[in-house]
Design an enzyme around this catalytic site. Structure first.
Site, PDB file in Angstrom:
ATOM      1  N   TYR A  62      -0.272   5.514 -12.144  1.00 32.51           N
ATOM      2  CA  TYR A  62      -0.319   4.486 -10.944  1.00 32.51           C
ATOM      3  C   TYR A  62      -1.624   4.209 -10.631  1.00 32.51           C
ATOM      4  CZ  TYR A  62       4.551   5.289 -10.015  1.00 32.51           C
ATOM      5  OH  TYR A  62       5.878   5.340 -10.009  1.00 32.51           O
ATOM      6  N   ALA A 234      14.088  -3.831  -3.355  1.00 32.92           N
ATOM      7  CA  ALA A 234      14.031  -5.346  -3.860  1.00 32.92           C
ATOM      8  C   ALA A 234      13.042  -6.352  -3.676  1.00 32.92           C
ATOM      9  CB  ALA A 234      15.395  -5.830  -3.862  1.00 32.92           C
TER      10      ALA A 234
END
Length: 326
Positions: A62, A234
């Site tokens: 990351y 989402a």
């Protein structure tokens, strides 16, 4: 049948919501992180703690390691925090560089050195949970078992799991690894419905376009493997992101989510996450944002999951998929 991840240390249980730390550290290039990035991450951590999150999800890749470094700076300044939280990280992905393409690596050497590097960046002695990030086609289960045994014997990891894996892939690894996998982290959300579609499309032609392992949900639930959801909001398409250019059923679903939020005097984020957490698998969403306001907007998700009716769940599902069930 399914249950939330067990206690991973005395007095601290993994929370129903976890904070995904992928955005920590700024950009995905070689530019170093700044003090501002540390302040931004600390504000996100404090917001998460304020609403009861005790679990923080990392990966060695990351922001090219900067996410773990930034989190390490926070722990360095607040060492008492370590024993109050659950830290999960992942290994197994190697990013593209000047010589080689992006690739996967479950070799013993890579797993061991990756965990050591994560611990150094985080400034801690052990990971509560280590996930194998994505399937490696060249995997040798015995080699993975050796790496995990070495790390566990050294006290560097406690629980082990996987991410983005099918039931046969888990089974293939598990036959060489004595400790049961605790976690499988997958993309699941109101905007990524394959985990539900897979179940309802048995013996249906529409099932040929569903990209989710057959029986994976049932496999994990039967074996008490905690299902975690990455991307559970989402990317905000149902909770405030501009959706004018999205398909009609997405726009209608965003409006439906907001209507339900207004009726229940809660937030759109709580409805979206509540829908996911209503599933009997007790899915654990990994919320990936550094925005404190958005993190706090998730606080009511568990209550919404508990109160969401079967009819409301199907209303959201059919709206988000854009068609009725078969």
């Amino acid at each position: 049948m399914s249950k939330v991840m067990p206690l991973v240390k005395r007095g601290v249980q993994a929370s129903r919501l976890a904070l995904g730390c992928m955005p920590f550290g700024g950009s995905w290039d070689s530019q170093p992180f700044t003090d501002e990035h540390v302040k931004e991450a600390e504000a996100a951590v404090d917001a998460a703690l304020e609403i009861g999150m005790t679990m923080f999800d990392h990966a060695d890749i990351y922001t090219r390691g900067k996410a773990e470094q930034v989190f390490g700076r926070i722990l360095q300044a607040r060492p008492e925090l370590r024993e109050q939280i659950v830290i999960q990280s992942k290994c197994g992905i190697q990013l593209q560089d000047d010589t080689w393409p992006g690739r996967f690596n479950f070799s013993r050497e890579h797993i061991v050195t990756s965990v050591d590097a994560s611990l150094e960046r985080l400034g801690i002695d052990y990971l509560d949970v280590l996930l194998l990030h994505r399937p490696d086609p060249l995997v040798e289960p015995d080699e993975v078992a050796e790496a995990l045994a070495q790390l566990k014997a050294a006290g560097k990891i406690r629980y082990v799991g996987v991410s983005n894996m099918s039931a046969p892939q888990i089974e293939f690894l598990q036959q060489a690894i004595p400790d049961s996998f605790a976690v499988n982290q997958l993309e699941m959300s109101l905007g990524h419905l394959h985990f539900v579609d897979q179940d309802i499309h048995v013996n249906q032609h529409a099932g040929t376009s569903v990209n989710f392992g057959s029986g994976l949900m049932e496999y994990c639930r039967t074996r008490d493997i905690q299902l975690q959801a990455w991307g559970p909001l989402a990317q905000g398409k149902f909770s405030g992101r501009e959706v004018k250019k999205e398909p009609e059923h997405i726009r209608k679903t965003a409006a439906l989510v907001q209507r339900l939020a207004d009726e229940k005097e809660t937030t759109a984020e709580a409805i979206v996450l509540g829908w996911l957490m209503r599933h009997p698998a007790l899915i654990q969403p990994i919320v990936g944002t550094t925005n404190p306001t958005r993190i706090k907007a998730c606080q009511d998700a568990e209550r919404q999951a508990e109160q969401m009716t079967r009819d409301e769940w199907y209303l959201l599902y059919t709206s988000a998929r854009g068609q009725m069930v078969p």
